[in-house]
Scaffold this motif. Structure first.
Motif, PDB file in Angstrom:
ATOM      1  N   ALA A  52      54.211  64.999  62.670  1.00  0.00           N
ATOM      2  CA  ALA A  52      53.626  65.956  61.726  1.00  0.00           C
ATOM      3  C   ALA A  52      54.693  66.521  60.791  1.00  0.00           C
ATOM      4  O   ALA A  52      54.449  66.713  59.588  1.00  0.00           O
ATOM      5  CB  ALA A  52      52.926  67.080  62.471  1.00  0.00           C
ATOM      6  N   VAL A  53      55.886  66.750  61.318  1.00  0.00           N
ATOM      7  CA  VAL A  53      56.991  67.252  60.500  1.00  0.00           C
ATOM      8  C   VAL A  53      57.349  66.225  59.428  1.00  0.00           C
ATOM      9  O   VAL A  53      57.525  66.566  58.252  1.00  0.00           O
ATOM     10  CB  VAL A  53      58.223  67.589  61.386  1.00  0.00           C
ATOM     11  CG1 VAL A  53      59.456  67.855  60.527  1.00  0.00           C
ATOM     12  CG2 VAL A  53      57.930  68.777  62.284  1.00  0.00           C
ATOM     13  N   VAL A  54      57.425  64.954  59.815  1.00  0.00           N
ATOM     14  CA  VAL A  54      57.734  63.886  58.856  1.00  0.00           C
ATOM     15  C   VAL A  54      56.651  63.814  57.785  1.00  0.00           C
ATOM     16  O   VAL A  54      56.951  63.670  56.592  1.00  0.00           O
ATOM     17  CB  VAL A  54      57.916  62.529  59.584  1.00  0.00           C
ATOM     18  CG1 VAL A  54      58.004  61.384  58.576  1.00  0.00           C
ATOM     19  CG2 VAL A  54      59.158  62.560  60.461  1.00  0.00           C
TER      20      VAL A  54
ATOM     21  N   TYR B 162      63.805  73.319  62.317  1.00  0.00           N
ATOM     22  CA  TYR B 162      62.701  73.693  61.434  1.00  0.00           C
ATOM     23  C   TYR B 162      63.145  74.438  60.185  1.00  0.00           C
ATOM     24  O   TYR B 162      62.381  74.538  59.226  1.00  0.00           O
ATOM     25  CB  TYR B 162      61.677  74.544  62.198  1.00  0.00           C
ATOM     26  CG  TYR B 162      60.939  73.767  63.265  1.00  0.00           C
ATOM     27  CD1 TYR B 162      59.959  72.843  62.932  1.00  0.00           C
ATOM     28  CD2 TYR B 162      61.224  73.962  64.610  1.00  0.00           C
ATOM     29  CE1 TYR B 162      59.281  72.132  63.909  1.00  0.00           C
ATOM     30  CE2 TYR B 162      60.554  73.260  65.599  1.00  0.00           C
ATOM     31  CZ  TYR B 162      59.587  72.343  65.239  1.00  0.00           C
ATOM     32  OH  TYR B 162      58.921  71.640  66.199  1.00  0.00           O
ATOM     33  N   VAL B 163      64.381  74.961  60.162  1.00  0.00           N
ATOM     34  CA  VAL B 163      64.820  75.696  58.966  1.00  0.00           C
ATOM     35  C   VAL B 163      64.839  74.793  57.735  1.00  0.00           C
ATOM     36  O   VAL B 163      64.540  75.248  56.628  1.00  0.00           O
ATOM     37  CB  VAL B 163      66.192  76.395  59.154  1.00  0.00           C
ATOM     38  CG1 VAL B 163      66.105  77.550  60.102  1.00  0.00           C
ATOM     39  CG2 VAL B 163      67.263  75.437  59.564  1.00  0.00           C
ATOM     40  N   PHE B 164      65.154  73.509  57.915  1.00  0.00           N
ATOM     41  CA  PHE B 164      65.136  72.588  56.780  1.00  0.00           C
ATOM     42  C   PHE B 164      63.701  72.374  56.284  1.00  0.00           C
ATOM     43  O   PHE B 164      63.457  72.301  55.089  1.00  0.00           O
ATOM     44  CB  PHE B 164      65.765  71.245  57.156  1.00  0.00           C
ATOM     45  CG  PHE B 164      67.243  71.321  57.391  1.00  0.00           C
ATOM     46  CD1 PHE B 164      68.120  71.511  56.334  1.00  0.00           C
ATOM     47  CD2 PHE B 164      67.766  71.213  58.670  1.00  0.00           C
ATOM     48  CE1 PHE B 164      69.490  71.587  56.541  1.00  0.00           C
ATOM     49  CE2 PHE B 164      69.129  71.291  58.888  1.00  0.00           C
ATOM     50  CZ  PHE B 164      69.994  71.478  57.828  1.00  0.00           C
ATOM     51  N   LEU B 165      62.782  72.278  57.224  1.00  0.00           N
ATOM     52  CA  LEU B 165      61.367  72.129  56.871  1.00  0.00           C
ATOM     53  C   LEU B 165      60.876  73.358  56.108  1.00  0.00           C
ATOM     54  O   LEU B 165      60.207  73.241  55.087  1.00  0.00           O
ATOM     55  CB  LEU B 165      60.521  71.913  58.132  1.00  0.00           C
ATOM     56  CG  LEU B 165      59.024  71.723  57.901  1.00  0.00           C
ATOM     57  CD1 LEU B 165      58.747  70.427  57.165  1.00  0.00           C
ATOM     58  CD2 LEU B 165      58.282  71.757  59.230  1.00  0.00           C
ATOM     59  N   ILE B 166      61.251  74.534  56.592  1.00  0.00           N
ATOM     60  CA  ILE B 166      60.858  75.778  55.922  1.00  0.00           C
ATOM     61  C   ILE B 166      61.424  75.805  54.500  1.00  0.00           C
ATOM     62  O   ILE B 166      60.739  76.195  53.552  1.00  0.00           O
ATOM     63  CB  ILE B 166      61.365  77.004  56.733  1.00  0.00           C
ATOM     64  CG1 ILE B 166      60.784  76.956  58.113  1.00  0.00           C
ATOM     65  CG2 ILE B 166      61.160  78.302  55.985  1.00  0.00           C
ATOM     66  CD1 ILE B 166      59.830  77.969  58.550  1.00  0.00           C
TER      67      ILE B 166
ATOM     68  N   PHE C  56      59.701  80.030  66.231  1.00  0.00           N
ATOM     69  CA  PHE C  56      58.441  80.074  66.984  1.00  0.00           C
ATOM     70  C   PHE C  56      57.581  78.828  66.820  1.00  0.00           C
ATOM     71  O   PHE C  56      56.780  78.525  67.691  1.00  0.00           O
ATOM     72  CB  PHE C  56      57.615  81.308  66.590  1.00  0.00           C
ATOM     73  CG  PHE C  56      58.197  82.583  67.086  1.00  0.00           C
ATOM     74  CD1 PHE C  56      58.239  82.873  68.444  1.00  0.00           C
ATOM     75  CD2 PHE C  56      58.725  83.507  66.194  1.00  0.00           C
ATOM     76  CE1 PHE C  56      58.791  84.051  68.910  1.00  0.00           C
ATOM     77  CE2 PHE C  56      59.272  84.694  66.652  1.00  0.00           C
ATOM     78  CZ  PHE C  56      59.313  84.961  68.006  1.00  0.00           C
ATOM     79  N   ILE C  57      57.720  78.108  65.714  1.00  0.00           N
ATOM     80  CA  ILE C  57      56.822  76.965  65.506  1.00  0.00           C
ATOM     81  C   ILE C  57      57.261  75.769  66.348  1.00  0.00           C
ATOM     82  O   ILE C  57      58.443  75.547  66.572  1.00  0.00           O
ATOM     83  CB  ILE C  57      56.713  76.556  64.018  1.00  0.00           C
ATOM     84  CG1 ILE C  57      58.073  76.196  63.412  1.00  0.00           C
ATOM     85  CG2 ILE C  57      56.032  77.603  63.201  1.00  0.00           C
ATOM     86  CD1 ILE C  57      57.985  75.650  62.009  1.00  0.00           C
ATOM     87  N   LYS C  58      56.291  75.060  66.808  1.00  0.00           N
ATOM     88  CA  LYS C  58      56.515  73.826  67.562  1.00  0.00           C
ATOM     89  C   LYS C  58      55.534  72.794  67.021  1.00  0.00           C
ATOM     90  O   LYS C  58      54.340  72.861  67.279  1.00  0.00           O
ATOM     91  CB  LYS C  58      56.290  74.041  69.061  1.00  0.00           C
ATOM     92  CG  LYS C  58      57.189  75.076  69.695  1.00  0.00           C
ATOM     93  CD  LYS C  58      58.638  74.617  69.687  1.00  0.00           C
ATOM     94  CE  LYS C  58      59.543  75.695  70.246  1.00  0.00           C
ATOM     95  NZ  LYS C  58      60.757  75.855  69.498  1.00  0.00           N
ATOM     96  N   ILE C  59      56.047  71.872  66.228  1.00  0.00           N
ATOM     97  CA  ILE C  59      55.225  70.832  65.612  1.00  0.00           C
ATOM     98  C   ILE C  59      55.813  69.485  66.026  1.00  0.00           C
ATOM     99  O   ILE C  59      57.039  69.325  66.087  1.00  0.00           O
ATOM    100  CB  ILE C  59      55.237  70.952  64.067  1.00  0.00           C
ATOM    101  CG1 ILE C  59      54.797  72.340  63.622  1.00  0.00           C
ATOM    102  CG2 ILE C  59      54.358  69.892  63.442  1.00  0.00           C
ATOM    103  CD1 ILE C  59      54.969  72.596  62.130  1.00  0.00           C
ATOM    104  N   LYS C  60      54.952  68.530  66.299  1.00  0.00           N
ATOM    105  CA  LYS C  60      55.419  67.190  66.654  1.00  0.00           C
ATOM    106  C   LYS C  60      56.197  66.598  65.486  1.00  0.00           C
ATOM    107  O   LYS C  60      55.916  66.888  64.318  1.00  0.00           O
ATOM    108  CB  LYS C  60      54.239  66.285  66.987  1.00  0.00           C
ATOM    109  CG  LYS C  60      53.584  66.614  68.295  1.00  0.00           C
ATOM    110  CD  LYS C  60      52.507  65.590  68.592  1.00  0.00           C
ATOM    111  CE  LYS C  60      51.902  65.884  69.949  1.00  0.00           C
ATOM    112  NZ  LYS C  60      50.941  64.859  70.341  1.00  0.00           N
ATOM    113  N   LEU C  61      57.154  65.745  65.826  1.00  0.00           N
ATOM    114  CA  LEU C  61      57.998  65.127  64.808  1.00  0.00           C
ATOM    115  C   LEU C  61      57.167  64.356  63.784  1.00  0.00           C
ATOM    116  O   LEU C  61      57.461  64.409  62.587  1.00  0.00           O
ATOM    117  CB  LEU C  61      59.041  64.207  65.453  1.00  0.00           C
ATOM    118  CG  LEU C  61      60.010  63.533  64.485  1.00  0.00           C
ATOM    119  CD1 LEU C  61      60.821  64.568  63.707  1.00  0.00           C
ATOM    120  CD2 LEU C  61      60.913  62.568  65.220  1.00  0.00           C
TER     121      LEU C  61
END
Length: 191
Positions: free
Chosen positions: A106-108, A166-170, A99-104
Motif C-alpha cells: 500500500a505504501v508503494v 513513514y516520514v518519507f511517505l508523509i 502511529f500509522i501501520k500500512i503494508k509495504l
C-alpha cells in the motif's frame, strides 16, 4: 528582520564599494529569505527537541524541504503563517508517522500515485519566484528522482530492518497536496 538585513548590506557596501540598485535588492531579498529560513527551522527544531521528536523532525523537515525546492507548491506570504503551518506539519507528521501501520504494498502504491501526480502537476513556482521554461523540465525530473529515492529508501529499509520509514511517505504526500491549490486555480507561475 529588515533592520538586520539593512545593517548587513550597509556593512557590505562599505567594504565592497558601490552596488547597483538591482544587486542591492537581490541581496536584500536573499538575506531576508536566509534569515527567515534559519529562524523558522530553529524554532521548529527547538519545539521538536522539547517534544522529544528531534531526529524524526530533522528527517521530515529535510525530506520535505528537498521536495519543496524542486516541486514548489503553495507558499504563504507572511513569515508567521509559514512558521506556524510548517511547525504544525512537522510535529503532526512525526506523530502520525509513529502511529500509522500500512503494508509495504500500500505504501508503494501511494508513492506511485504521488510520483505520477508530481509529474503531472509539478513543479510550480510562485508569483515572486516563477519557474523559467528552461528550468521547468529540470525541476520536474529532480522532483521525480528525489521521490524515487525516497521510495527506494522505504523499500530497502523495509527489507533490511523490517521497518517502514513513514516520514518519507508523509513528506511526499504533503508535497503532492501542497501543489493542488495552484493546480485548481490553474496557475503554474512560469516565465
Amino acid at each position: 528582520m529588515d533592520v538586520v538585513v539593512k545593517k548587513i548590506l550597509s556593512h557590505m557596501e562599505l567594504n565592497r564599494g558601490s552596488w547597483s540598485k538591482i544587486e542591492i535588492m537581490k541581496m536584500q531579498l536573499g538575506f531576508q529569505i536566509l534569515i527567515h529560513n534559519i529562524a523558522m527551522i530553529t524554532c521548529i527544531l527547538v519545539l521538536a527537541k522539547v517534544l522529544g521528536i528531534f531526529s524524526d523532525s530533522v528527517l521530515l523537515l529535510t525530506a520535505y524541504g528537498l521536495l519543496k525546492m524542486s516541486a514548489g507548491g503553495i507558499h504563504f506570504e507572511k513569515s508567521l503563517t509559514c512558521l506556524i503551518s510548517t511547525g504544525i506539519f512537522i510535529v503532526c507528521g512525526v506523530f502520525v508517522s509513529s502511529f500509522i501501520k500500512i503494508k509495504l504494498s500500500a505504501v508503494v502504491l501511494i508513492y506511485v500515485i504521488c510520483i505520477v501526480a508530481l509529474w503531472i502537476i509539478g513543479p510550480q513556482g510562485t508569483d515572486n519566484n516563477p519557474i523559467s521554461k528552461r528550468n521547468y523540465k529540470k525541476l520536474r525530473y529532480e522532483t521525480v528522482i528525489i521521490s524515487c529515492i525516497y521510495l527506494l529508501i522505504t523499500i530497502c529499509s523495509s527489507a533490511k530492518e523490517n521497518e517502514i520509514p513513514y516520514v518519507f511517505l508523509i513528506a511526499i504526500v504533503f508535497e503532492t497536496i501542497s501543489l493542488l491549490p495552484n493546480k485548481i486555480k490553474k496557475r503554474r507561475h512560469c516565465l
